[in-house]
Design an enzyme around this catalytic site. Structure first.
Site, PDB file in Angstrom:
ATOM      1  N   LYS A  26       0.608  -0.684   0.116  1.00 49.80           N
ATOM      2  CA  LYS A  26      -0.133   0.159  -0.184  1.00 49.80           C
ATOM      3  C   LYS A  26       0.834   1.075   0.264  1.00 49.80           C
ATOM      4  CE  LYS A  26      -1.052   1.647   3.855  1.00 49.80           C
ATOM      5  NZ  LYS A  26      -1.103   2.884   4.203  1.00 49.80           N
ATOM      6  N   ASN A  27       2.344   1.240   1.064  1.00 43.24           N
ATOM      7  CA  ASN A  27       2.598   2.669   1.011  1.00 43.24           C
ATOM      8  C   ASN A  27       3.314   2.116  -0.699  1.00 43.24           C
ATOM      9  OD1 ASN A  27       1.564   2.631   3.576  1.00 43.24           O
ATOM     10  ND2 ASN A  27       3.091   2.667   4.730  1.00 43.24           N
ATOM     11  N   ARG A  96      -3.189   9.420   5.390  1.00 43.36           N
ATOM     12  CA  ARG A  96      -2.434  10.998   6.264  1.00 43.36           C
ATOM     13  C   ARG A  96      -1.466  10.700   4.789  1.00 43.36           C
ATOM     14  NH1 ARG A  96       1.021  14.091   9.590  1.00 43.36           N
ATOM     15  NH2 ARG A  96       2.729  13.313   8.762  1.00 43.36           N
ATOM     16  N   CYS A 120      -4.430   7.334  10.238  1.00 42.45           N
ATOM     17  CA  CYS A 120      -4.460   5.894  11.589  1.00 42.45           C
ATOM     18  C   CYS A 120      -4.098   7.367  12.615  1.00 42.45           C
ATOM     19  CB  CYS A 120      -3.644   4.919  11.835  1.00 42.45           C
ATOM     20  SG  CYS A 120      -3.752   3.660  11.183  1.00 42.45           S
ATOM     21  N   ARG A 125       1.310  13.535  15.204  1.00 41.44           N
ATOM     22  CA  ARG A 125       1.320  13.116  13.610  1.00 41.44           C
ATOM     23  C   ARG A 125       0.808  14.973  13.086  1.00 41.44           C
ATOM     24  NH1 ARG A 125      -0.976   7.882  10.353  1.00 41.44           N
ATOM     25  NH2 ARG A 125       1.131   7.786   9.100  1.00 41.44           N
ATOM     26  N   PRO A 126       2.198  15.233  13.035  1.00 39.32           N
ATOM     27  CA  PRO A 126       2.424  16.845  12.953  1.00 39.32           C
ATOM     28  C   PRO A 126       2.501  17.161  11.605  1.00 39.32           C
ATOM     29  CG  PRO A 126       4.780  16.532  13.824  1.00 39.32           C
ATOM     30  CD  PRO A 126       3.609  15.265  14.099  1.00 39.32           C
ATOM     31  N   ASP A 128       4.603  19.896   9.852  1.00 39.77           N
ATOM     32  CA  ASP A 128       5.529  21.300  10.319  1.00 39.77           C
ATOM     33  C   ASP A 128       6.699  20.514   9.402  1.00 39.77           C
ATOM     34  OD1 ASP A 128       6.141  18.386  11.906  1.00 39.77           O
ATOM     35  OD2 ASP A 128       7.515  20.389  13.090  1.00 39.77           O
ATOM     36  N   ASP A 313       5.927  -0.645  12.451  1.00 38.16           N
ATOM     37  CA  ASP A 313       4.542  -1.149  11.715  1.00 38.16           C
ATOM     38  C   ASP A 313       4.211  -2.243  12.158  1.00 38.16           C
ATOM     39  OD1 ASP A 313       2.941   1.153  10.590  1.00 38.16           O
ATOM     40  OD2 ASP A 313       3.314   0.772   8.769  1.00 38.16           O
ATOM     41  N   ARG A 406      -8.467  -1.428   5.026  1.00 35.83           N
ATOM     42  CA  ARG A 406      -7.494  -0.275   4.984  1.00 35.83           C
ATOM     43  C   ARG A 406      -5.725  -0.565   3.770  1.00 35.83           C
ATOM     44  NH1 ARG A 406      -6.035   4.864   8.297  1.00 35.83           N
ATOM     45  NH2 ARG A 406      -4.662   5.115   6.571  1.00 35.83           N
TER      46      ARG A 406
HETATM   47  C1  UD1 Z   1       4.679   6.228   7.004  1.00 34.42           C
HETATM   48  C2  UD1 Z   1       3.806   4.897   6.789  1.00 34.42           C
HETATM   49  C3  UD1 Z   1       3.381   4.579   8.004  1.00 34.42           C
HETATM   50  C4  UD1 Z   1       5.303   4.319   8.721  1.00 34.42           C
HETATM   51  C5  UD1 Z   1       5.705   5.804   8.907  1.00 34.42           C
HETATM   52  C6  UD1 Z   1       7.036   4.976   9.588  1.00 34.42           C
HETATM   53  C7  UD1 Z   1       2.901   5.901   4.647  1.00 34.42           C
HETATM   54  C8  UD1 Z   1       1.598   5.767   4.053  1.00 34.42           C
HETATM   55  N1  UD1 Z   1       2.943   5.478   5.872  1.00 34.42           N
HETATM   56  O1  UD1 Z   1       3.878   7.036   7.479  1.00 34.42           O
HETATM   57  O2  UD1 Z   1       2.671   3.319   7.479  1.00 34.42           O
HETATM   58  O3  UD1 Z   1       4.086   3.370  10.185  1.00 34.42           O
HETATM   59  O4  UD1 Z   1       6.025   6.281   7.481  1.00 34.42           O
HETATM   60  O5  UD1 Z   1       7.758   4.241   9.283  1.00 34.42           O
HETATM   61  O6  UD1 Z   1       4.025   5.443   3.795  1.00 34.42           O
HETATM   62  N2  UD1 Z   1       6.661  14.410  11.420  1.00 34.42           N
HETATM   63  C9  UD1 Z   1       6.701  15.259  11.989  1.00 34.42           C
HETATM   64  N3  UD1 Z   1       6.465  16.547  11.414  1.00 34.42           N
HETATM   65  C10 UD1 Z   1       6.296  16.550   9.928  1.00 34.42           C
HETATM   66  C11 UD1 Z   1       6.098  14.854   9.409  1.00 34.42           C
HETATM   67  C12 UD1 Z   1       7.459  13.801  10.338  1.00 34.42           C
HETATM   68  O7  UD1 Z   1       6.809  15.200  13.359  1.00 34.42           O
HETATM   69  O8  UD1 Z   1       5.940  17.131   9.118  1.00 34.42           O
HETATM   70  C13 UD1 Z   1       6.931  13.103  12.891  1.00 34.42           C
HETATM   71  C14 UD1 Z   1       5.820  11.999  12.772  1.00 34.42           C
HETATM   72  O9  UD1 Z   1       4.575  11.747  13.607  1.00 34.42           O
HETATM   73  C15 UD1 Z   1       6.538  10.674  13.502  1.00 34.42           C
HETATM   74  C16 UD1 Z   1       8.205  10.973  12.462  1.00 34.42           C
HETATM   75  O10 UD1 Z   1       8.139  11.756  11.697  1.00 34.42           O
HETATM   76  O11 UD1 Z   1       7.308  10.972  14.709  1.00 34.42           O
HETATM   77  C17 UD1 Z   1       7.788   9.456  11.464  1.00 34.42           C
HETATM   78  O12 UD1 Z   1       6.746   9.811  11.000  1.00 34.42           O
HETATM   79  P1  UD1 Z   1       6.789   9.591   9.176  1.00 34.42           P
HETATM   80  O13 UD1 Z   1       7.711   8.818   8.718  1.00 34.42           O
HETATM   81  O14 UD1 Z   1       6.349  11.381   8.318  1.00 34.42           O
HETATM   82  O15 UD1 Z   1       5.631   8.492   9.056  1.00 34.42           O
HETATM   83  P2  UD1 Z   1       4.144   8.921   7.185  1.00 34.42           P
HETATM   84  O16 UD1 Z   1       5.480   9.338   6.377  1.00 34.42           O
HETATM   85  O17 UD1 Z   1       3.153   9.557   8.026  1.00 34.42           O
END
Ligand code: UD1
Length: 428
Positions: A26-27, A96, A120, A125-126, A128, A313, A406
């Site tokens: 999926k990802n 997301r 999820c 999940r910010p 920023d 995951d 999903r």
């Molecule tokens: C992707 C995967 C998800 C997996 C995650 C970590 C997809 C669709 N989803 O999610 O299944 O659990 O990688 O391997 O590919 N963060 C910030 N600010 C931001 C963006 C992220 O603080 O602007 C933080 C997040 O809150 C989290 C960390 O960075 O604590 C890692 O998240 P991230 O790698 O961005 O996960 P996703 O891409 O959302």
């Protein structure tokens, strides 16, 4: 109509047998769908899983003007020359990954408006880091009650040199896609290295993007013009989270289960824990066979980490594994602070788990789990509940399985083929 999984627990018996195929990730699929906005011509995608997140993103893209056609496991996507750059609020909040559309949209069409993305509920999940990156690349940002509005100041984005405070998967992919159509050079330091990012980068490079450092934490992208696929199809990777979760199920309830159509190298961190815990397995190029245990499993301490470390995951299924292993195992979730809440339900099932703080739990095993009435809290923990229910004594009903749908395609059919007594029922 709400649906439920009814699982007749096997009570710790090792009876599952046979092959279980892994579907496309999926990802990985979601990101090439977003990247189709960078192309002049049609992008063909193969090995596409039939999961609701893919359907939801296809709807969002269709709103924007992308022509998407799905036939079986194939998907073709053709981006419009001018697009609706405002993402639909309801649809974008469903997943997301909708946020990854923002980079290519802003880079190609000069503007994008989007709500805070959904997905999820596993912590704050910010976004920023996305906002910071777009600003660095020359976009102005305004907000109102519902949307962030970004406009490229000069009508297009400019390359920028940036260090990501967190090696975020979504930010790395989104900035990389935006950089492909920006003017000049973008350098992403502390880039994430997940296989899905590498697959996407290699494909973009094969279609005209100039990207170096693929698979390393230092990505350098020279911006250029629209990409051309010229009939070259994107092959979605096997889902490594399915791979790992199925292997855990096989270790807990199998007596010879082969996980097929997968890439064992993508779950090397899990296999290393398997070796330490005493799980017998062997790998081929595209399969993992897990044998029945000859002695009780031993506990291990796990700590989630960006790839190639142990995937967040797989944290919930691995915690279920630890409930069946001898000794104490610490689970340290380093990425998401809300991602251990599901352990309350495992405790209700009979697990001995102590939470120290939102990031750390101690699991003592082995303990017999007993079937319960459960509600899947999110995608990954939802599948962990199915695994827990399978090994439990007595039956379980798992509600809110739309979370599981999903990301896992008709998982109950594949589990049933191994011998898991699971049925999908409509709630009255
Ligand atoms: C992707 C995967 C998800 C997996 C995650 C970590 C997809 C669709 N989803 O999610 O299944 O659990 O990688 O391997 O590919 N963060 C910030 N600010 C931001 C963006 C992220 O603080 O602007 C933080 C997040 O809150 C989290 C960390 O960075 O604590 C890692 O998240 P991230 O790698 O961005 O996960 P996703 O891409 O959302």
């Amino acid at each position: 109509m709400n649906e439920t999984f009814h699982v007749e627990g096997l009570g710790g018996e090792h009876v599952l047998q046979g092959d279980i195929p892994v579907h496309g990730a999926k990802n990985d699929t979601l990101k090439i769908m977003a990247a189709s906005l960078l192309f002049e011509d049609l992008v063909a995608v193969t090995n596409v899983p039939d999961v609701t997140d893919v359907a939801a993103l296809a709807e969002l893209l269709a709103d924007m003007g992308v022509h998407a056609t799905r036939t079986g496991r194939n998907l073709s996507l053709a981006a419009p020359t001018s697009a609706n750059t405002t993402l639909d609020t309801t649809r974008a909040k469903r997943l997301r990954a909708s946020v990854t559309l923002t980079g290519p949209t802003l880079a190609r069409y000069g503007a994008v408006s989007f709500p805070h993305p959904g997905g999820c509920v596993i912590g704050a999940r910010p976004i920023d880091l996305f906002i910071e990156a777009f600003k660095k690349m020359g976009a102005d940002c305004t907000t109102d009650d519902h949307h962030y509005h970004f406009v490229a100041r000069d009508g297009q984005l400019h390359g920028a040199d940036m260090f990501l405070d967190i090696a975020s998967v979504g930010v790395t992919e989104t900035v990389m896609m935006a950089a492909v159509l920006a003017t000049g050079t973008t350098i992403i330091r502390n880039a994430a290295m997940e296989p899905e990012i590498q697959n996407l980068a290699h494909y973009l490079a094969a279609c005209g993007a100039r990207i170096t450092g693929i698979g390393t934490p230092l990505l350098v992208i020279e911006g250029g013009s629209l990409l051309t696929a010229r009939g070259k199809a994107y092959a979605v990777l096997p889902d490594r989270i399915e791979t790992g979760s199925f292997a855990i199920l096989a270790a807990l309830a199998g007596r010879g289960v082969r996980i097929t159509h997968c890439d064992p190298q993508h779950v090397a961190a899990l296999l290393s824990f398997f070796s330490k815990a005493g799980v017998s397995y062997h790998t081929d190029a595209d399969s993992i066979t897990v044998q029945a245990p000859t002695a009780p499993y031993r506990s291990v301490n796990i700590r989630t980490h960006e790839y190639p470390g142990f995937s967040t995951d797989l944290q919930a299924p691995m915690t279920v594994f630890l409930t069946q292993a001898e000794g104490e195992g610490m689970v340290f979730e380093t990425l998401f602070e809300g991602r251990l809440r599901y352990t309350d339900d495992l405790v209700r099932m009979g697990a001995d788990i102590t939470m120290f703080d939102p990031h750390r739990v101690m699991v003592r095993g082995p303990r017999t789990l007993t079937g319960r009435n459960l509600a899947a809290p999110d995608l990954r923990a939802g599948l962990a509940y199915v695994i827990a229910a399978t090994i439990a004594a007595k039956d379980s009903d798992i509600h809110t399985i739309e979370h599981i749908d999903r990301g896992y395609e008709r998982v109950e059919e594949r589990f049933r083929a191994l011998g898991v007594p699971i049925t999908r029922t409509q709630e009255k």
